[in-house]
Structure formats: structure tokens, C-alpha cells
Design an enzyme around this catalytic site. Structure first.
Site, PDB file in Angstrom:
ATOM      1  N   ARG A 153       0.796  -1.168   0.082  1.00 61.91           N
ATOM      2  CA  ARG A 153       0.063  -0.080   0.087  1.00 61.91           C
ATOM      3  C   ARG A 153       0.739   1.356   0.075  1.00 61.91           C
ATOM      4  O   ARG A 153       0.441   2.358  -0.150  1.00 61.91           O
ATOM      5  CB  ARG A 153      -0.783   0.078   1.119  1.00 61.91           C
ATOM      6  CG  ARG A 153      -2.236  -0.880   1.163  1.00 61.91           C
ATOM      7  CD  ARG A 153      -3.204  -1.144   2.177  1.00 61.91           C
ATOM      8  NE  ARG A 153      -2.108  -1.975   3.250  1.00 61.91           N
ATOM      9  CZ  ARG A 153      -2.614  -1.914   4.553  1.00 61.91           C
ATOM     10  NH1 ARG A 153      -3.739  -1.289   4.972  1.00 61.91           N
ATOM     11  NH2 ARG A 153      -1.845  -2.905   5.433  1.00 61.91           N
TER      12      ARG A 153
ATOM     13  N   LYS B  97       9.109  -1.179   2.722  1.00 59.64           N
ATOM     14  CA  LYS B  97       8.196  -0.100   3.714  1.00 59.64           C
ATOM     15  C   LYS B  97       9.112   0.410   4.717  1.00 59.64           C
ATOM     16  O   LYS B  97       9.148   1.546   5.143  1.00 59.64           O
ATOM     17  CB  LYS B  97       7.020  -0.751   3.886  1.00 59.64           C
ATOM     18  CG  LYS B  97       6.217  -0.094   4.967  1.00 59.64           C
ATOM     19  CD  LYS B  97       4.804  -0.455   5.216  1.00 59.64           C
ATOM     20  CE  LYS B  97       4.741  -1.802   6.336  1.00 59.64           C
ATOM     21  NZ  LYS B  97       3.336  -2.048   6.599  1.00 59.64           N
TER      22      LYS B  97
ATOM     23  N   GLY C 246       3.040 -14.903   8.074  1.00 60.61           N
ATOM     24  CA  GLY C 246       2.484 -14.676   9.320  1.00 60.61           C
ATOM     25  C   GLY C 246       3.297 -14.303  10.337  1.00 60.61           C
ATOM     26  O   GLY C 246       4.506 -14.626  10.092  1.00 60.61           O
TER      27      GLY C 246
ATOM     28  N   ARG D 224      28.643  26.200   2.528  1.00 52.74           N
ATOM     29  CA  ARG D 224      28.865  24.864   2.355  1.00 52.74           C
ATOM     30  C   ARG D 224      29.825  24.129   3.065  1.00 52.74           C
ATOM     31  O   ARG D 224      30.560  24.641   3.758  1.00 52.74           O
ATOM     32  CB  ARG D 224      29.053  24.574   0.625  1.00 52.74           C
ATOM     33  CG  ARG D 224      27.992  24.869  -0.208  1.00 52.74           C
ATOM     34  CD  ARG D 224      28.422  25.126  -1.456  1.00 52.74           C
ATOM     35  NE  ARG D 224      29.128  23.708  -2.136  1.00 52.74           N
ATOM     36  CZ  ARG D 224      29.933  23.869  -2.931  1.00 52.74           C
ATOM     37  NH1 ARG D 224      30.079  24.967  -3.855  1.00 52.74           N
ATOM     38  NH2 ARG D 224      30.413  22.702  -3.411  1.00 52.74           N
TER      39      ARG D 224
ATOM     40  N   LYS E 119      32.499  27.936   0.482  1.00 52.72           N
ATOM     41  CA  LYS E 119      32.869  26.374   0.724  1.00 52.72           C
ATOM     42  C   LYS E 119      34.448  26.035   1.132  1.00 52.72           C
ATOM     43  O   LYS E 119      35.182  26.774   0.614  1.00 52.72           O
ATOM     44  CB  LYS E 119      32.625  25.945  -0.697  1.00 52.72           C
ATOM     45  CG  LYS E 119      32.557  24.154  -0.633  1.00 52.72           C
ATOM     46  CD  LYS E 119      33.213  23.866  -2.001  1.00 52.72           C
ATOM     47  CE  LYS E 119      35.018  24.120  -2.075  1.00 52.72           C
ATOM     48  NZ  LYS E 119      35.152  23.447  -3.275  1.00 52.72           N
TER      49      LYS E 119
ATOM     50  N   ASN F  93      37.718  42.901   4.146  1.00 54.55           N
ATOM     51  CA  ASN F  93      36.595  43.297   3.593  1.00 54.55           C
ATOM     52  C   ASN F  93      36.421  43.062   2.051  1.00 54.55           C
ATOM     53  O   ASN F  93      37.395  43.304   1.198  1.00 54.55           O
ATOM     54  CB  ASN F  93      36.226  44.899   3.491  1.00 54.55           C
ATOM     55  CG  ASN F  93      35.008  45.217   2.961  1.00 54.55           C
ATOM     56  OD1 ASN F  93      34.230  45.423   3.973  1.00 54.55           O
ATOM     57  ND2 ASN F  93      34.945  45.387   1.717  1.00 54.55           N
TER      58      ASN F  93
ATOM     59  N   ALA G 156      31.653  43.273  -3.194  1.00 57.60           N
ATOM     60  CA  ALA G 156      30.497  42.577  -4.082  1.00 57.60           C
ATOM     61  C   ALA G 156      31.215  41.920  -5.436  1.00 57.60           C
ATOM     62  O   ALA G 156      31.902  42.550  -6.043  1.00 57.60           O
ATOM     63  CB  ALA G 156      29.434  43.703  -4.330  1.00 57.60           C
TER      64      ALA G 156
ATOM     65  N   SER H  95      35.640  45.488  -5.035  1.00 49.84           N
ATOM     66  CA  SER H  95      34.247  44.739  -5.891  1.00 49.84           C
ATOM     67  C   SER H  95      34.797  44.210  -7.237  1.00 49.84           C
ATOM     68  O   SER H  95      35.629  44.646  -7.820  1.00 49.84           O
ATOM     69  CB  SER H  95      33.167  45.828  -6.288  1.00 49.84           C
ATOM     70  OG  SER H  95      32.542  46.294  -5.023  1.00 49.84           O
TER      71      SER H  95
END
Ligand code: UD1
Ligand code: CA
Length: 452
Positions: free
Chosen positions: A13, A20, A76, A329, A347, A373, A376, A401
Site C-alpha cells: 500500500r 516499506k 504470518g 557549504r 565552501k 572586507n 561585491a 568589488s
């Protein structure tokens, strides 16, 4: 004591090719929950009866303290226990558990073992509103158990009984072989029922006793995905309540999922829809924003984790700021007061005390010192298509950046990297590094216009 876990059933089922008992509840196979609970009772023998998908079952839950027997045909529950007999120690009792009943508490099982102590036959029973489908506990006028009757074999008056058999039993082991050998399959399902052993025990003069769990959900089994989902919610509610009781603030106890262990210090707050996997440890005064996923990590005290942050295999120091939308990560180690902001991926890298990478950056295979620092759009180019290399940036460096750091490369302390620089050679202490570029402007330029 011996513990036998029945896990041979097909579980048709579930409508799945996965056996299962290997379906996951809280990230762990159902059978693994049962094995882990069994271990708390310190059995001397732990035997899993496998059948359907047996090879896969063995592979997934294999452990030094677990033995397997194969039940080739599922004839059984009595027949299933019979297969385990050669591996059991006859001088100690045997507890029978089910691989698809994942949430039974060890305390409850201990209660059953205590009730059956001294050679009695113990059955874990429970009163339910709707006994349909279960074996019924039949008692005489004195209240003693006389037998267990399956739904399909029950008389109308037996069907009225609301005390049901959970299937979990504690039995003396020495007589069990003879009892199992004497049961017949002349019943509605043509199966050798373990439940029939009750009558054999009584015939042998063995007392039959019962014990009850604190909650019905402890005895619920999984036959289909609906029941699996229901038990998952029961389990998650229990985990959430334990966290609340330990003083953790949960924005909504119905919207947290813990698939492993979550340890929290004092004054931790967790917003909605967070998922914790594996082993997660959170220090004091940490707040976790909504929709975060944290796996196998340690988060230091005072850290703020904003929305949609993913953290895996990482360790943060104290007062760190993460996200929104940060991704740590495996192998990430952040020093105290480090910041990793939106759309920044880190990572296998170390960021020192107070270093910041706040926007749109990839830091992989790098050792970044303190107070660095990182502007971006900075990228460590750690992979040449075949091998990975490390980037080293020492303390107090300013990375402009849109910098590319082509590993292996070392940037010594105090360096300033101008915006838009590709750094592919080592840079000495306190230097300014930039690539020569020219900026060309053309006066009076007219841009293209759309053709009509
Ligand atoms: C069994 C009990 C019933 C009880 C119910 C509780 C018997 C005869 N009946 O019924 O009284 O109320 O559990 O949930 O014991 N299994 C094997 N090999 C087999 C048969 C079963 O390993 O040959 C395993 C199944 O995988 C399952 C468990 O034993 O995990 C129970 O078997 P199932 O056929 O589901 O028993 P029920 O009919 O539910
Ligand atoms: Ca059955």
C-alpha cells in the site's frame, strides 16, 4: 534480553519500489527508528527479520550489533518470529517489535518488560476509539487475558472490544519454540499468527500480563503514505514541544522540521519553515530567520541568521551575521563577528574575526584572515577544470568589488585590491594591486534606435 524486529512485509500500500521499512520518517528509515529505540534497552541480541527487499534492508541498516534472518515467504507474524529463534539466547526474555511502528518510546517498552518480569508473557495493548482492523484482547470475567482474536476471525461481541493488540510482546524465550511450532494457520488469512501464542502460554501455566503506552501514537504503524505523513507530524510536534519546553522560542511549532538532533542554548528563537538535518548545535542568543535549512553544523552564540540561508557542514563563531540568502557549504569556518550576506556562497574556507563578504560573492577553498572586507562580486577562481587550489588572503586586506582571485594565490596583509582586478600573482604586504585598463569615452555617441 533478545529483541526481534519484524520487517519482512511487502508494504504494497506504500505503492513504492522502496521496501516499506526503509521509508523515511524525520529523515531516517522507519526501521532505523525501531533499531535506535531497541538499542536504548541494551539488548544482548538484536535480530531483524527481513524479507521483501531484504538485501536493501540489510544494506541500509547494517551495524555490528544487528543480525539479520530472512523470512523467504511471509506466512504470518508467528512464522516470522520463528525464523529468528536460532539466533536468540533462550535464557533471557525476548521482546518483539515491528519495523513499521517507529514511535514507540523506550520507557513504554521497559514498562512492558517490567510487567512481564519473572517469566510472564507480556502484551502491549491500548484502548482505542476505533479498533477496526486490529486484533482484539479478549478477557474473562476476572479480567485475565484469554486470547487475542484478529478482526477477520472475531465474533460480533469480540468486535465490540476496544482494547487492541499493538503486536508488541515480551515473552520467555525457552518455551517460545514449542509454542510457535504448535500454532496453526487455520484462520481467515491462512497465516501463522503470533497472537495465537497467548493461548499456548496460558496452557503452559504462564501468566499473561499487559502494559499500556502513555499515548496511542506510540503504537501506530505505517501502511501507506497517509499514515507515514501523519506519524511524521506526530513526531515533529513532539520534537517541537520538547524544544519549547527547553526554552526555545518557535514562531510556530507546526512549522519546524527536525530530521536529526537539534541542540539549542538559552534564548534561541527560530522563525517559521526552518529545516534542521543531521546534528545541529546552536549557541545562546541565536536567532534563525524564516525558511532556513541547517545541516550538520554548529552556530555560535549571538549569531543572527536571516531568511533563506542554507548552512551545511559549517561552524560559525560568535555574533556572526548570515544572510538573507547566504549559503555556507561543507568546510566553512567563520570567525567571531564575520558577516556573510545575500547571495554569498562559502565552501571549504575560513573567514577570520570580523571579516565581511556581504554581497554576491563566491569564496571557495580559501583562507581569509581577520578584518578583511570582500567587495561585491568577488570570486575565488579555485578550479582549473581538473584540480582545486587555495586562495590565501591575510589580515586587513581590502578586496575591491568584482575582484577575481585566481588560485593558487596569496595576498599578504594590508593589501588593497582595486575594483575589477584579476589577481593571479602573489601580492606583497600593504601594496595596492590593480590591472592596467583604460577607460575610453566617446563624445557625442548616438545609440541605436528601434526600426519601425
Ligand atoms: C498484527 C496483529 C494484530 C495487531 C496488529 C497491530 C497478528 C496475527 N496480528 O496484525 O493483532 O492488532 O498487528 O498493528 O500478529 N510481518 C512479517 N512477516 C510476516 C507477516 C508480518 O515480517 O509473515 C511483519 C510485517 O511486515 C509487519 C508486522 O509483521 O511489520 C505486522 O504484520 P501485519 O500483517 O501487518 O499484521 P496485522 O494484520 O496488521
Ligand atoms: Ca496481516
Amino acid at each position: 534480553m533478545n529483541i526481534v524486529i519484524l520487517a519482512a512485509g511487502a508494504g504494497k500500500r506504500m505503492r513504492s519500489s522502496l521496501p516499506k521499512v526503509l521509508h523515511a520518517l524525520a529523515g531516517r528509515p522507519l526501521l532505523q527508528h525501531v533499531i535506535d529505540t531497541a538499542r536504548k534497552l541494551e539488548p544482548t541480541r538484536l535480530v531483524v527479520v527481513a524479507g521483501h527487499g531484504g538485501a536493501q534492508v540489510r544494506e541500509v541498516v547494517a551495524a555490528d550489533d544487528v543480525q539479520f534472518v530472512e523470512q523467504k515467504q511471509q506466512l504470518g507474524t508467528g512464522h516470522a518470529v520463528q525464523q529468528a529463534l536460532p539466533l536468540l539466547d533462550p535464557s533471557v526474555p525476548t521482546l518483539v517489535l515491528y519495523g513499521d511502528v517507529p514511535l514507540t518510546r523506550a520507557d513504554t517498552l521497559q514498562r512492558l518488560l517490567d510487567a512481564a518480569h519473572g517469566g510472564s508473557y507480556g502484551v502491549l495493548t491500548v484502548e482505542v476509539d476505533n479498533p477496526s482492523g486490529y486484533g482484539r484482547i479478549v478477557r474473562n470475567a476476572k479480567g485475565d487475558v484469554t486470547k487475542i482474536v484478529e478482526q477477520k476471525d472475531a465474533t460480533p461481541s469480540e468486535l465490540e472490544v476496544t482494547e487492541i493488540n499493538t503486536g508488541i510482546i515480551a515473552t520467555p524465550t525457552r518455551q517460545l519454540a514449542a509454542w510457535l511450532a504448535s500454532i496453526k494457520n487455520n484462520n481467515a488469512q491462512g497465516e501463522f499468527y503470533l497472537t495465537d501464542v497467548v493461548e499456548r502460554a496460558i496452557e503452559s501455566g504462564v501468566a499473561v500480563v499487559t502494559a499500556q503506552p502513555d499515548a496511542e501514537w506510540e503504537t501506530l504503524g505505517v501502511n501507506n503514505k497517509v499514515q507515514l505523513a501523519e506519524l511524521e507530524r506526530v513526531h515533529q510536534r513532539n520534537v517541537a514541544h520538547a524544544l519549547l519546553e527547553a526554552g526555545v522560542t518557535l514562531a510556530d511549532p507546526a512549522r519546524i522540521d527536525v530530521r536529526g538532533t537539534l541542540e539549542c542554548g538559552a534564548d534561541v528563537s527560530i522563525d517559521v519553515n526552518c529545516i534542521f538535518e543531521g546534528k545541529v548545535t546552536i549557541g545562546d542568543d541565536v536567532s534563525i530567520g524564516p525558511n532556513c535549512v541547517v545541516r550538520d553544523s554548529v552556530i555560535g552564540a549571538g549569531t543572527r541568521v536571516y531568511a533563506y540561508t542554507h548552512i551545511e557542514g559549517s561552524t560559525t563563531g560568535e555574533k556572526v551575521v548570515l544572510g538573507p540568502y547566504a549559503r555556507l557549504r561543507p568546510g566553512t569556518k567563520l570567525g567571531d563577528e564575520a558577516h556573510v550576506g545575500n547571495f554569498v556562497e562559502v565552501k571549504n574556507a575560513v573567514l577570520g574575526h570580523g571579516s565581511k563578504a556581504n554581497h554576491l560573492t563566491y569564496i571557495g577553498d580559501a583562507d581569509i584572515g581577520a578584518r578583511v572586507n570582500i567587495g561585491a562580486g568577488t570570486i575565488t577562481c579555485n578550479y582549473d577544470g581538473a584540480n582545486k587550489f587555495r586562495t590565501v588572503v591575510e589580515d586587513d586586506v581590502f578586496v575591491g568589488s568584482d575582484t577575481q582571485l585566481v588560485a593558487p594565490v596569496r595576498v599578504a596583509r594590508g593589501v588593497t585590491i582595486a575594483a575589477g582586478t584579476t589577481v593571479w600573482k602573489d601580492v606583497r604586504e600593504s601594496e595596492l594591486v590593480l590591472n592596467e585598463k583604460t577607460q575610453i569615452s566617446r563624445h557625442g555617441y548616438v545609440g541605436p534606435t528601434k526600426k519601425t
